[in-house]
Motif scaffolding. Structure first.
Motif, PDB file in Angstrom:
ATOM      1  N   MET A   1       0.845  -1.165   0.000  1.00 52.24           N
ATOM      2  CA  MET A   1       0.000   0.000   0.000  1.00 52.24           C
ATOM      3  C   MET A   1       0.897   1.237   0.000  1.00 52.24           C
ATOM      4  SD  MET A   1      -3.058   1.242   2.531  1.00 52.24           S
ATOM      5  CE  MET A   1      -2.275   0.992   4.066  1.00 52.24           C
ATOM      6  N   LYS A   2       0.483   2.241  -0.777  1.00 50.60           N
ATOM      7  CA  LYS A   2       1.204   3.509  -0.815  1.00 50.60           C
ATOM      8  C   LYS A   2       0.339   4.578  -0.159  1.00 50.60           C
ATOM      9  CE  LYS A   2       3.629   2.369  -5.010  1.00 50.60           C
ATOM     10  NZ  LYS A   2       3.797   2.634  -6.418  1.00 50.60           N
ATOM     11  N   ILE A   3       0.936   5.347   0.708  1.00 54.20           N
ATOM     12  CA  ILE A   3       0.242   6.448   1.377  1.00 54.20           C
ATOM     13  C   ILE A   3       0.663   7.735   0.676  1.00 54.20           C
ATOM     14  CG2 ILE A   3      -0.118   7.666   3.530  1.00 54.20           C
ATOM     15  CD1 ILE A   3      -0.814   4.967   4.286  1.00 54.20           C
ATOM     16  N   ALA A   4      -0.312   8.482   0.188  1.00 54.95           N
ATOM     17  CA  ALA A   4      -0.039   9.730  -0.530  1.00 54.95           C
ATOM     18  C   ALA A   4      -0.586  10.901   0.267  1.00 54.95           C
ATOM     19  CB  ALA A   4      -0.677   9.698  -1.908  1.00 54.95           C
ATOM     20  N   LEU A   5       0.036  12.033   0.099  1.00 63.87           N
ATOM     21  CA  LEU A   5      -0.435  13.265   0.732  1.00 63.87           C
ATOM     22  C   LEU A   5      -1.344  14.005  -0.243  1.00 63.87           C
ATOM     23  CD1 LEU A   5      -0.236  15.413   3.028  1.00 63.87           C
ATOM     24  CD2 LEU A   5       1.561  16.463   1.672  1.00 63.87           C
ATOM     25  N   PRO A   7      -2.340  17.396  -1.096  1.00 62.38           N
ATOM     26  CA  PRO A   7      -1.730  18.675  -0.754  1.00 62.38           C
ATOM     27  C   PRO A   7      -2.704  19.851  -0.673  1.00 62.38           C
ATOM     28  CG  PRO A   7      -1.355  18.197  -3.045  1.00 62.38           C
ATOM     29  CD  PRO A   7      -2.069  17.004  -2.472  1.00 62.38           C
ATOM     30  N   PHE A   8      -3.994  19.592  -0.516  1.00 66.32           N
ATOM     31  CA  PHE A   8      -4.956  20.685  -0.487  1.00 66.32           C
ATOM     32  C   PHE A   8      -4.642  21.696   0.608  1.00 66.32           C
ATOM     33  CE2 PHE A   8      -9.021  22.621   0.736  1.00 66.32           C
ATOM     34  CZ  PHE A   8      -9.366  23.184  -0.470  1.00 66.32           C
ATOM     35  N   MET A   9      -4.167  21.224   1.765  1.00 71.49           N
ATOM     36  CA  MET A   9      -3.884  22.152   2.868  1.00 71.49           C
ATOM     37  C   MET A   9      -2.651  22.996   2.598  1.00 71.49           C
ATOM     38  SD  MET A   9      -2.637  19.055   3.415  1.00 71.49           S
ATOM     39  CE  MET A   9      -3.164  17.927   4.627  1.00 71.49           C
ATOM     40  N   HIS A  10      -1.893  22.649   1.557  1.00 71.61           N
ATOM     41  CA  HIS A  10      -0.716  23.433   1.178  1.00 71.61           C
ATOM     42  C   HIS A  10      -0.925  24.094  -0.185  1.00 71.61           C
ATOM     43  CE1 HIS A  10       1.422  21.824   4.575  1.00 71.61           C
ATOM     44  NE2 HIS A  10       1.090  20.609   4.203  1.00 71.61           N
ATOM     45  N   ARG A  11      -2.172  24.413  -0.504  1.00 71.75           N
ATOM     46  CA  ARG A  11      -2.496  24.986  -1.823  1.00 71.75           C
ATOM     47  C   ARG A  11      -1.917  26.380  -2.020  1.00 71.75           C
ATOM     48  NH1 ARG A  11      -6.910  24.654   1.273  1.00 71.75           N
ATOM     49  NH2 ARG A  11      -8.097  26.532   1.735  1.00 71.75           N
ATOM     50  N   HIS A  12      -1.445  27.007  -0.937  1.00 73.25           N
ATOM     51  CA  HIS A  12      -0.814  28.322  -1.066  1.00 73.25           C
ATOM     52  C   HIS A  12       0.575  28.215  -1.693  1.00 73.25           C
ATOM     53  CE1 HIS A  12       0.636  26.648   2.719  1.00 73.25           C
ATOM     54  NE2 HIS A  12       1.719  27.391   2.548  1.00 73.25           N
ATOM     55  N   LEU A  13       1.162  27.013  -1.699  1.00 75.98           N
ATOM     56  CA  LEU A  13       2.477  26.816  -2.313  1.00 75.98           C
ATOM     57  C   LEU A  13       2.348  26.692  -3.824  1.00 75.98           C
ATOM     58  CD1 LEU A  13       3.973  24.135   0.107  1.00 75.98           C
ATOM     59  CD2 LEU A  13       4.518  26.566   0.026  1.00 75.98           C
ATOM     60  N   SER A  14       3.377  27.093  -4.536  1.00 70.39           N
ATOM     61  CA  SER A  14       3.366  26.925  -5.986  1.00 70.39           C
ATOM     62  C   SER A  14       3.501  25.442  -6.321  1.00 70.39           C
ATOM     63  CB  SER A  14       4.517  27.702  -6.624  1.00 70.39           C
ATOM     64  OG  SER A  14       5.756  27.096  -6.299  1.00 70.39           O
ATOM     65  N   LEU A  15       3.141  25.088  -7.529  1.00 67.57           N
ATOM     66  CA  LEU A  15       3.253  23.707  -7.968  1.00 67.57           C
ATOM     67  C   LEU A  15       4.703  23.236  -7.948  1.00 67.57           C
ATOM     68  CD1 LEU A  15       1.389  21.465  -8.912  1.00 67.57           C
ATOM     69  CD2 LEU A  15       1.732  22.240 -11.247  1.00 67.57           C
ATOM     70  N   ALA A  17       7.023  24.265  -5.759  1.00 65.23           N
ATOM     71  CA  ALA A  17       7.471  24.130  -4.375  1.00 65.23           C
ATOM     72  C   ALA A  17       6.820  22.949  -3.652  1.00 65.23           C
ATOM     73  CB  ALA A  17       7.175  25.412  -3.608  1.00 65.23           C
ATOM     74  N   LEU A  18       5.752  22.445  -4.203  1.00 67.00           N
ATOM     75  CA  LEU A  18       4.989  21.392  -3.539  1.00 67.00           C
ATOM     76  C   LEU A  18       5.777  20.097  -3.315  1.00 67.00           C
ATOM     77  CD1 LEU A  18       2.247  20.926  -2.305  1.00 67.00           C
ATOM     78  CD2 LEU A  18       1.457  20.151  -4.536  1.00 67.00           C
ATOM     79  N   GLU A  24       9.577  16.970   2.675  1.00 76.46           N
ATOM     80  CA  GLU A  24       9.908  17.468   4.012  1.00 76.46           C
ATOM     81  C   GLU A  24       8.980  16.875   5.076  1.00 76.46           C
ATOM     82  OE1 GLU A  24       9.111  21.655   6.284  1.00 76.46           O
ATOM     83  OE2 GLU A  24      10.012  21.798   4.291  1.00 76.46           O
ATOM     84  N   LEU A  25       7.731  16.654   4.690  1.00 76.61           N
ATOM     85  CA  LEU A  25       6.753  16.078   5.614  1.00 76.61           C
ATOM     86  C   LEU A  25       6.874  14.558   5.729  1.00 76.61           C
ATOM     87  CD1 LEU A  25       3.659  18.228   4.599  1.00 76.61           C
ATOM     88  CD2 LEU A  25       4.982  18.389   6.716  1.00 76.61           C
ATOM     89  N   GLY A  26       7.759  13.950   4.910  1.00 78.86           N
ATOM     90  CA  GLY A  26       8.004  12.518   5.012  1.00 78.86           C
ATOM     91  C   GLY A  26       7.209  11.649   4.067  1.00 78.86           C
TER      92      GLY A  26
END
Length: 51
Positions: A1-5, A7-15, A17-18, A24-26
């Motif tokens: 199984m793969k766990i993906a993030l 990124p909606f909560m980081h939508r202020h970042l550019s594509l 920088a994402l 960084e979040l692991g």
């Protein structure tokens, strides 16, 4: 199984920088959420009286 993030909560970042923020979040995987600079939300067809 793969766990993906989702990124909606980081939508202020550019594509660009994402990916570094996700790493960084692991996380190794990113779920591509709809966002204005990559993929718009689905726009449902609208009903008009003349149609």
């Amino acid at each position: 199984m793969k766990i993906a993030l989702d990124p909606f909560m980081h939508r202020h970042l550019s594509l660009e920088a994402l990916p570094s923020k996700v790493a960084e979040l692991g996380y190794d995987w990113i779920e591509l959420s709809p966002r204005g600079d990559f993929l718009e939300w689905f726009k449902a067809p609208r009903v008009f009286p003349d149609r």
